[in-house]
Write a protein that holds these residues in place. Structure first.
Motif, PDB file in Angstrom:
ATOM      1  N   GLY A  61       0.890  -1.192  -0.087  1.00 14.57           N
ATOM      2  CA  GLY A  61       0.061   0.141  -0.018  1.00 14.57           C
ATOM      3  C   GLY A  61       0.831   1.229   0.076  1.00 14.57           C
ATOM      4  N   ILE A  62       2.057   1.215   0.860  1.00 15.09           N
ATOM      5  CA  ILE A  62       2.798   2.638   0.905  1.00 15.09           C
ATOM      6  C   ILE A  62       3.425   2.530  -0.454  1.00 15.09           C
ATOM      7  CG2 ILE A  62       5.087   3.190   1.519  1.00 15.09           C
ATOM      8  CD1 ILE A  62       4.395   1.627   4.121  1.00 15.09           C
ATOM      9  N   ALA A  63       3.835   1.651  -1.392  1.00 19.72           N
ATOM     10  CA  ALA A  63       4.530   1.760  -2.569  1.00 19.72           C
ATOM     11  C   ALA A  63       3.432   2.246  -3.722  1.00 19.72           C
ATOM     12  CB  ALA A  63       5.078   0.297  -3.083  1.00 19.72           C
ATOM     13  N   GLU A  64       2.217   1.731  -3.423  1.00 19.49           N
ATOM     14  CA  GLU A  64       1.142   2.146  -4.311  1.00 19.49           C
ATOM     15  C   GLU A  64       0.752   3.636  -4.474  1.00 19.49           C
ATOM     16  OE1 GLU A  64      -3.165   0.808  -6.290  1.00 19.49           O
ATOM     17  OE2 GLU A  64      -2.487  -0.274  -4.447  1.00 19.49           O
ATOM     18  N   TRP A  65       0.874   4.214  -2.820  1.00 17.72           N
ATOM     19  CA  TRP A  65       0.297   5.416  -2.371  1.00 17.72           C
ATOM     20  C   TRP A  65       1.324   6.480  -3.138  1.00 17.72           C
ATOM     21  CZ3 TRP A  65       2.453   9.524   0.130  1.00 17.72           C
ATOM     22  CH2 TRP A  65       1.595  10.388   0.458  1.00 17.72           C
ATOM     23  N   ILE A  66       2.587   6.015  -3.016  1.00 21.72           N
ATOM     24  CA  ILE A  66       3.771   6.854  -3.485  1.00 21.72           C
ATOM     25  C   ILE A  66       3.360   7.072  -4.918  1.00 21.72           C
ATOM     26  CG2 ILE A  66       6.362   7.096  -3.797  1.00 21.72           C
ATOM     27  CD1 ILE A  66       6.464   5.942  -1.078  1.00 21.72           C
ATOM     28  N   ARG A  67       3.509   5.872  -5.824  1.00 21.07           N
ATOM     29  CA  ARG A  67       3.460   5.886  -7.248  1.00 21.07           C
ATOM     30  C   ARG A  67       2.384   6.759  -7.733  1.00 21.07           C
ATOM     31  NH1 ARG A  67       0.331   2.856 -10.152  1.00 21.07           N
ATOM     32  NH2 ARG A  67       0.078   1.201  -8.717  1.00 21.07           N
ATOM     33  N   LEU A  68       1.010   6.674  -7.093  1.00 19.09           N
ATOM     34  CA  LEU A  68      -0.065   7.207  -7.548  1.00 19.09           C
ATOM     35  C   LEU A  68       0.124   8.826  -7.368  1.00 19.09           C
ATOM     36  CD1 LEU A  68      -3.144   5.118  -6.016  1.00 19.09           C
ATOM     37  CD2 LEU A  68      -2.159   5.523  -8.540  1.00 19.09           C
ATOM     38  N   ARG A  69       1.225   9.446  -6.584  1.00 17.72           N
ATOM     39  CA  ARG A  69       1.414  10.716  -6.702  1.00 17.72           C
ATOM     40  C   ARG A  69       2.512  11.106  -7.024  1.00 17.72           C
ATOM     41  NH1 ARG A  69      -1.800   8.356  -3.381  1.00 17.72           N
ATOM     42  NH2 ARG A  69      -3.757   9.451  -2.062  1.00 17.72           N
ATOM     43  N   ARG A  70       3.054  10.242  -7.924  1.00 21.19           N
ATOM     44  CA  ARG A  70       4.482  10.764  -8.735  1.00 21.19           C
ATOM     45  C   ARG A  70       4.726  11.981  -9.108  1.00 21.19           C
ATOM     46  NH1 ARG A  70       4.549   8.612 -14.568  1.00 21.19           N
ATOM     47  NH2 ARG A  70       3.165  10.261 -14.872  1.00 21.19           N
ATOM     48  N   ASP A  71       3.797  12.608  -9.879  1.00 19.67           N
ATOM     49  CA  ASP A  71       4.152  13.976 -10.492  1.00 19.67           C
ATOM     50  C   ASP A  71       4.268  15.091  -9.291  1.00 19.67           C
ATOM     51  OD1 ASP A  71       3.837  13.050 -12.912  1.00 19.67           O
ATOM     52  OD2 ASP A  71       1.909  13.453 -13.363  1.00 19.67           O
TER      53      ASP A  71
END
Length: 389
Positions: A61-71
């Motif tokens: 979940g941490i990795a996905e949360w970070i990826r979805l806020r990439r920009d």
């Protein structure tokens, strides 16, 4: 680098400077090869902490949360690459790159430098096993012994209890690195040990130990202080001078009265390093609906003199010590879902525990007593500000 503002409860907004945190964590030793450093170490750790503040607990979940806020993160941290660290990178950094003890020290130092405090007197020591690290078919997992400031929600230090050891062996290592001057260390009966008592006194501190059946001779001697004096013809003996403190409270449909009786060991009757006073604590619990009543009695000893700690003060300290279960262990186990995480590597488990300790301490510094509520607020605030980056 922009700021992210986390609003404190009922006070002025406090600046949570992600740039300062990233720079602080970036000072940790980095074992990665120079050619493989796509993301600065401080940035990776800060991203993980932001995800945890926003409510994510599992590594996926941490990795996905970070990826979805990439920009937003590329802009916020002025990153050269437009991709975010993946799950394997995050696990590898926490497990292999950073040393868990150094990460814990850095996070505790950050809290102190950014928010001050850590001056309360009571230090509670207690341990917990991370149940998610216990292999199937086994009964042993990562067990951490912590030195905790209950009044501030801060873990000063924690050490790992090795598989073939117990907390008795680990406790001297725990207190060895602490500033104990004018502090009072409180622990359960397991820590009622002569050597540990002497170590704390040598460091300028004091202790409060609960006394139970693991020290049968000491328990018998302490209980003698609270027995009626034996009478002999022609030799009347007055009862020992004592002071009493008590509290009464009603919650969850129960009425609880605590009565602490304190007696000074002015004649050095007890054979124990530095003991000055003995304690009997009664806990009367009654349920008006059922009529059920219970009485629990525990004994304790302390190196604090009557001038240093009254009955009221000792009652408050012991109650705060028992609160470590709700204020630290429960929050890590349930609110932060620490026990629900299956973690096979002790180094990764300890790093996760260190970050969880940061979240508990930070929320308390910002005035929140409910960690779950604080994380919901943090999530909304972080999302709004990342959207505006």
């Amino acid at each position: 680098m922009k700021h992210i503002i986390l609003e404190a409860m009922n006070t002025e907004a406090v600046v949570f400077d992600v740039g300062k945190l990233a720079a602080h964590l970036g000072q940790l030793p980095d074992s990665r090869d120079r050619r493989g450093k796509i993301y600065p170490l401080g940035v990776i750790l800060t991203l993980v902490i932001l995800a945890k503040l926003a409510g994510e607990d599992k590594m996926s979940g941490i990795a996905e949360w970070i990826r979805l806020r990439r920009d937003a993160f590329v802009t916020l941290f002025n990153l050269q690459h437009r991709r975010m660290p993946c799950l394997n990178i995050i696990r590898w950094v926490l497990q292999e790159v950073v040393v868990a003890e150094e990460l814990e020290e850095a996070l505790q130092r950050y809290l102190h430098e950014a928010y001050g405090g850590q001056e309360s007197r009571l230090i509670a020591i207690d341990g917990k096993t991370m149940r998610g690290t216990v292999p199937r078919g086994s009964s042993q997992g990562v067990h951490l012994l912590a030195a905790y400031l209950p009044d501030e929600g801060i873990v000063l230090k924690q050490v790992m209890v090795e598989a073939k050891e117990n907390e008795i062996v680990a406790a001297p290592e725990l207190v060895a690195g602490l500033d104990l001057k004018n502090k009072v260390v409180c622990g359960d009966a397991l820590h009622t040990q002569r050597a540990l008592s002497a170590n704390i006194l040598a460091g300028g501190g004091h202790y409060i130990w609960l006394v139970k059946n693991n020290q049968p001779a000491l328990l018998t001697d302490v209980a003698q202080f609270f027995q009626p004096p034996q009478k002999s013809a022609g030799w009347p003996l007055p009862p020992l001078t004592h002071t009493v403190a008590q509290t009464t409270e009603k919650n969850h449909g129960r009425l609880t009265k605590r009565v602490l009786t304190l007696v000074a060991d002015s004649q050095a009757f007890l054979d124990w390093p530095g003991v000055r006073q003995v304690i009997r604590l009664e806990r009367h619990v009654s349920c008006p609906l059922t009529g059920r009543q219970t009485l629990d009695v525990v004994y304790a000893i302390t190196s604090c003199s009557p001038a240093q700690a009254s009955a009221d003060q000792l009652l408050a300290w012991i109650r705060n010590y028992w609160g470590i279960e709700n204020s630290l262990h429960y929050r890590r186990d349930v609110t932060l879902r620490e026990d629900a995480m299956r973690i096979g590597q002790p180094s990764l488990a300890r790093a996760v525990a260190g970050i969880n300790n940061l979240l508990i301490g930070l929320s308390r510094k910002l005035g929140y007593t409910n960690l779950a509520s604080a994380r919901r607020r943090f999530s909304a605030q972080i999302a709004a500000q990342l959207h505006a980056v």
